[in-house]
Every structure is written in C-alpha cells, then in structure tokens.
Motif scaffolding. Structure first.
Motif, PDB file in Angstrom:
ATOM      1  N   ARG A 170     -54.776  40.419  36.778  1.00 16.37           N
ATOM      2  CA  ARG A 170     -54.134  40.531  38.466  1.00 16.37           C
ATOM      3  C   ARG A 170     -54.121  39.164  38.903  1.00 16.37           C
ATOM      4  O   ARG A 170     -53.333  38.323  39.682  1.00 16.37           O
ATOM      5  CB  ARG A 170     -55.536  40.726  39.350  1.00 16.37           C
ATOM      6  CG  ARG A 170     -55.992  42.011  39.111  1.00 16.37           C
ATOM      7  CD  ARG A 170     -58.375  41.961  40.258  1.00 16.37           C
ATOM      8  NE  ARG A 170     -58.438  43.037  39.781  1.00 16.37           N
ATOM      9  CZ  ARG A 170     -59.592  43.552  40.479  1.00 16.37           C
ATOM     10  NH1 ARG A 170     -60.315  42.737  40.832  1.00 16.37           N
ATOM     11  NH2 ARG A 170     -60.031  44.913  40.748  1.00 16.37           N
ATOM     12  N   ASP A 229     -58.315  52.329  36.821  1.00 18.22           N
ATOM     13  CA  ASP A 229     -58.084  51.032  36.213  1.00 18.22           C
ATOM     14  C   ASP A 229     -57.765  51.030  34.867  1.00 18.22           C
ATOM     15  O   ASP A 229     -57.908  49.378  34.878  1.00 18.22           O
ATOM     16  CB  ASP A 229     -60.628  51.079  35.868  1.00 18.22           C
ATOM     17  CG  ASP A 229     -60.456  51.095  37.439  1.00 18.22           C
ATOM     18  OD1 ASP A 229     -59.479  50.368  38.812  1.00 18.22           O
ATOM     19  OD2 ASP A 229     -61.577  50.872  37.953  1.00 18.22           O
ATOM     20  N   SER A 236     -57.767  50.984  45.239  1.00 23.40           N
ATOM     21  CA  SER A 236     -59.154  51.949  45.741  1.00 23.40           C
ATOM     22  C   SER A 236     -60.195  51.109  46.907  1.00 23.40           C
ATOM     23  O   SER A 236     -60.586  51.851  47.765  1.00 23.40           O
ATOM     24  CB  SER A 236     -60.081  51.693  44.030  1.00 23.40           C
ATOM     25  OG  SER A 236     -60.746  50.552  44.510  1.00 23.40           O
ATOM     26  N   ASP A 262     -59.630  44.743  36.766  1.00 18.31           N
ATOM     27  CA  ASP A 262     -59.693  46.254  36.781  1.00 18.31           C
ATOM     28  C   ASP A 262     -60.571  46.483  35.973  1.00 18.31           C
ATOM     29  O   ASP A 262     -61.751  47.647  36.377  1.00 18.31           O
ATOM     30  CB  ASP A 262     -57.911  47.514  36.806  1.00 18.31           C
ATOM     31  CG  ASP A 262     -57.888  47.085  37.785  1.00 18.31           C
ATOM     32  OD1 ASP A 262     -58.268  47.277  39.580  1.00 18.31           O
ATOM     33  OD2 ASP A 262     -56.679  45.897  38.980  1.00 18.31           O
ATOM     34  N   ASP A 270     -55.430  48.477  41.249  1.00 18.25           N
ATOM     35  CA  ASP A 270     -54.844  49.775  41.572  1.00 18.25           C
ATOM     36  C   ASP A 270     -55.526  49.943  42.987  1.00 18.25           C
ATOM     37  O   ASP A 270     -56.891  49.136  43.380  1.00 18.25           O
ATOM     38  CB  ASP A 270     -55.961  51.045  40.521  1.00 18.25           C
ATOM     39  CG  ASP A 270     -57.258  50.567  41.247  1.00 18.25           C
ATOM     40  OD1 ASP A 270     -57.697  49.969  40.871  1.00 18.25           O
ATOM     41  OD2 ASP A 270     -58.398  52.154  40.615  1.00 18.25           O
TER      42      ASP A 270
HETATM   43 MG    MG Z   1     -59.611  48.711  40.540  1.00 22.22          MG
END
Ligand code: MG
Ligand code: ADP
Length: 332
Positions: free
Chosen positions: A156, A82, A221, A36, A219
């Motif tokens: 991640r 982010d 999106s 992110d 997040d």
């Molecule tokens: Mg993101």
C-alpha cells in the motif's frame, strides 16, 4: 482523571495500530501488520504471502438471506482478494469453523461444496484448518497463502504524488444489494450476485504484480474512500477523485436515476472486492492494454498529490461531501 478509552473511540484501526506497536522486528518478514497480506522471504524464487479473514454470522452475513454454497464461495473469494491485492498467486487455504450445534450436516456440506468449488476456480487447495463447537454464531476463519516473485509484492506504501488512481470493475453494487436486503426488497440477480458471490480479481492482481505496473494496491473491502485512505496514509500523500469517473454498473445506474443519494454507496460501501491501484502517469496506455487482456474495465478515477487528504470533485467542480468514510467494526 482522564476517561478510559474504549473500543468505540479506539476504532478497528486504532486497535490494530495498538497491537502493531508491540511487535518487534523479524529478519524474514519483509512486510508485517498493515497491508493486505504479510510478506515473508521464502527462498530464492518466491516470497510467501499470508492473509486471514473472519466471517461471522450476524456481523458479516445473515443466514436469513444467505445460501450456504454461496457463503462457502464468498469465504474463499474475500481471502483470495487479499493475495490479488499484493500482486500474488493464491496457493493454499486453511479453514477454521466454529459451528453452532443447530447447524445441519446438509448445510455444512453445501458450505464445503461452495468453498471447494471456489478454491478450485482460483487454483488454491484446502490444506488444513480447525473445527470446533460454537456457543454462539457460526464463525468462519480462513487463512490464505500465496506466492509472488521476491521483492515484487505490491504494498500500500509505494504510491507517489503525480501517480494516477485506477479501479477495476464497478463500485457500489454489493452495498446496494445489502441495503435492499436490509430494507426487505430482493435485489435483482446481477446485484445479488455481486453481494453473495463476489469474484476476487485474481488474474488482474497477478498481472499487475508481474508487470510492475502498480505502484500501490489494495482490494476494496471497506469502501473506496476508506481503502484509498489506507494507500494515502501508507504512501504519505493525498488524492483528488472525480465523482463522475467512478465506474458504475448498469443496475446501479438504473437505481441511481431514481435515488441520487445512492452515489454515496459507490464511495463508502464495502465488499466490492475490486482492486484499487496507483500507477505512474506514463503507464496509462499499458493499463488500457492490460484491461483488454483481462477483460475487465480499469478506470482512471483521479490522481495523487503532495497535498494530504482526499478530495472528491463533483461534475460542477464543487467538493462532494460523504457522510461516513467506510466500514469500521467498532464504530458506534
Ligand atoms: Mg484487503
Ligand atoms: P484487509 O481489509 O485487507 O483484510 P484489515 O483491515 O482487516 O485488512 O487489516 C489491516 C492490517 O492489520 C492487516 O495487515 C492485518 O493483517 C492486520 N491485523 C488485523 N487484525 C490484526 C490482529 N488482531 N493482530 C495482528 N494484525 C492484525
């Protein structure tokens, strides 16, 4: 002769990977393309987080149903989101604007007003940018920078088989509002708010970073399935989700009663800007305490497995089949 590959076949993420492969190592870069934010070593006390997001008229927003102050606020929120997804704290924003000459000063003022109010809410300062004429649509390019304790950014890639999957808030509201707008109906106020003025989960993100509770985070999106897919790919594991566990808001549930197929939007609809994270199973109690402290539901929706791939299980035990994974800019 093999057919030349076009953008539609390569897709958004194939193109990013094609760029990534050409980038060399850098000693100060702790984390580069693929999360992110990028993470750079910036001294003893902090790492520097940076992310950029574009909002383009006709792609991300339609001026027919967008108020300029809301557009300004949304431009900030999607970027701050982010930083939250890395467990960090936002500090500064840079704003690039490509403006069609037809845009009025009044609307630009409204945009800046919304932008600055949101920036203040997240305690981030507008520190610079760039302004030029656009020969086409209005283009808003925002870069956000933030900080996190050294080595504490939540990537991640940290999820492990056996970890639980959690999501904040409620899913699908934003996509449902967009579908209604596109169909010519006005969404109710609560749904419209989720689409026009998403809130970045800034406090939750920071607390998850500080506490070390989240093993991986992103997040939402592009949609739950697509964004969990990024965690699974980066962490090299698979997941099983329970469809009935996915948190839905009251207006979403109300719509779902009459339109059962809408459930797909909670799985694959984008722009909710909720935080999706994984955590060791021993952390469940601490996560419940954190949810109470930040005043936001944190719902356990599934768990991770060694077995690759993502399975969504319905209440009757059968596999739920979704038609598309999520948003991809070059998909035809
Ligand atoms: Mg993101
Ligand atoms: P997010 O949805 O969190 O904003 P994206 O899906 O847009 O992330 O991007 C995925 C990753 O690819 C991010 O690390 C982003 O910085 C990187 N990225 C996207 N486009 C480019 C590009 N044109 N050049 C270099 N990196 C890129």
């Amino acid at each position: 002769m093999t057919k030349k590959q076009g953008l539609a076949e390569l897709g958004e993420f194939g193109l990013i990977e094609r760029i990534r492969r050409r980038v060399g190592e850098d000693s100060l870069l702790r984390l580069g393309i693929g999360d992110d934010c990028s993470v750079q070593a910036a001294g003893r006390d902090q790492d520097l987080l940076t992310s950029t997001d574009l909002l383009i008229e006709g792609v991300h927003f339609d001026l027919a149903w967008t108020a300029f102050d809301q557009l300004g606020a949304k431009s900030v929120a999607v970027n701050v989101s982010d930083i939250a997804a890395m467990g960090g704290t936002p500090r500064s924003l840079h704003l690039g604007l490509a403006i069609p000459p037809s845009l009025s000063i009044e609307n630009l003022d409204r945009f800046i007003q919304g932008f600055l109010m949101a920036a203040q809410d997240y305690k981030a300062v507008l520190a610079g940018g760039d302004t030029c004429r656009s020969s086409g649509p209005l283009v808003i390019a925002v870069t956000v920078q933030g900080e996190v304790a050294p080595g504490r950014a939540v990537a991640r890639s940290g999820a492990r088989s056996g970890d639980l999957v959690f999501v904040s808030g409620w899913l699908g509201d934003s996509a449902l509002a967009l579908r209604q707008l596109q169909g010519g109906t006005r969404p109710g106020d609560a749904l419209a708010q989720r689409f026009h003025c998403p809130q970045a989960r800034a406090l939750l993100g920071r607390r998850l970073g500080d506490s070390g509770l989240a093993s991986a985070m992103i997040d939402i999106s592009d949609g739950l399935v697509a964004d969990l897919g990024h965690i699974l790919e980066a962490s090299r594991c698979g997941a099983t989700l329970q469809l009935e566990a996915i948190p839905l808001s009251a207006p979403f549930r109300e719509h779902l009663c009459r339109n059962p197929e809408t459930i797909e939007l909670a799985l694959t609809g984008g722009e909710d800007y909720e935080l999706l994270f994984t955590a060791a199973s021993e952390s469940e109690r601490d996560i419940a305490i954190l949810a109470a402290e930040v005043g936001l539901p944190l719902t356990r929706i599934g768990s991770l497995s060694k077995e690759k791939g993502l399975r969504v299980i319905q209440e009757d035990g059968g596999l739920y089949r979704y038609r598309q994974k999520g948003f991809n800019h070059f998909a035809t």
